[in-house]
Design a protein around this motif. Sequence first.
Motif, PDB file in Angstrom:
ATOM      1  N   TYR A   1     -44.117  -6.751 -15.978  1.00 61.13           N
ATOM      2  CA  TYR A   1     -45.149  -6.827 -15.201  1.00 61.13           C
ATOM      3  C   TYR A   1     -45.809  -8.120 -15.241  1.00 61.13           C
ATOM      4  O   TYR A   1     -46.532  -8.413 -14.193  1.00 61.13           O
ATOM      5  CB  TYR A   1     -46.039  -5.518 -15.484  1.00 61.13           C
ATOM      6  N   ARG A   2     -46.079  -8.618 -16.198  1.00 60.60           N
ATOM      7  CA  ARG A   2     -46.984  -9.905 -16.445  1.00 60.60           C
ATOM      8  C   ARG A   2     -46.288 -10.959 -15.887  1.00 60.60           C
ATOM      9  O   ARG A   2     -46.918 -11.727 -15.252  1.00 60.60           O
ATOM     10  CB  ARG A   2     -47.380 -10.077 -17.842  1.00 60.60           C
TER      11      ARG A   2
ATOM     12  N   SER B   1     -44.342  -3.918 -19.783  1.00 59.29           N
ATOM     13  CA  SER B   1     -45.568  -4.616 -19.441  1.00 59.29           C
ATOM     14  C   SER B   1     -45.418  -6.084 -19.467  1.00 59.29           C
ATOM     15  O   SER B   1     -46.027  -7.029 -18.790  1.00 59.29           O
ATOM     16  CB  SER B   1     -46.357  -4.139 -20.437  1.00 59.29           C
TER      17      SER B   1
END
Length: 189
Positions: free
Chosen positions: A177-178, A174
């Motif tokens: 992804y950010r 995650s």
Amino acid sequence: MKRFKVFFNIEKEEQWLNEQLQKGYRCTKVSGLGIYTFEKTDKRYVMRLDYQDYLSRQKFKEYKGIYQDFGWNYIKGAWLSGIRYWQKEDDNQNEIFSDRQSKGNYYKRLMGYSFWLGMLCLFFSYSIYKDSGLYLTEGLWSMKGSLFWKALLFETPFVLLRSLPVLMAVFFGSSFYRAYRKYSMLKES
């Protein structure tokens, strides 16, 4: 003053450090174990974090020199950490990335950092679980009644600890992804 805090998000760490500055506490040292050392100050400071891959001694000296030329002071962090801590008195020129390209390069470095840590966690998880599974109690699933529930409740905290690398892999995914989203937004606009 010393504070213990663990961060997995560099931007949240930077935000927290700046909140401490707003309270009048200037960071003087960061240990690799999450221990931050602060001292009381009357001056207004700002802190910025940067992630750099391995730098040779000469490259690191040049890197530090560039920032110091613009008034930034290097706060000693963990030796192996790629996160670099910079602090200076607030003078309304408080950004360490002067243009979109340098900000984009920062997000690319963060993506690489997140990717490799996530892969390391996945590899570690695979090596732990490939032969044994999560629950290690012999014959757990064939137990009956209260014996089953006692064994299950006893084993569950250990299962949670063994599943930590998988959770860390998800977290680093995650984080990747950010950073990717922010990098993409910089490229689009």
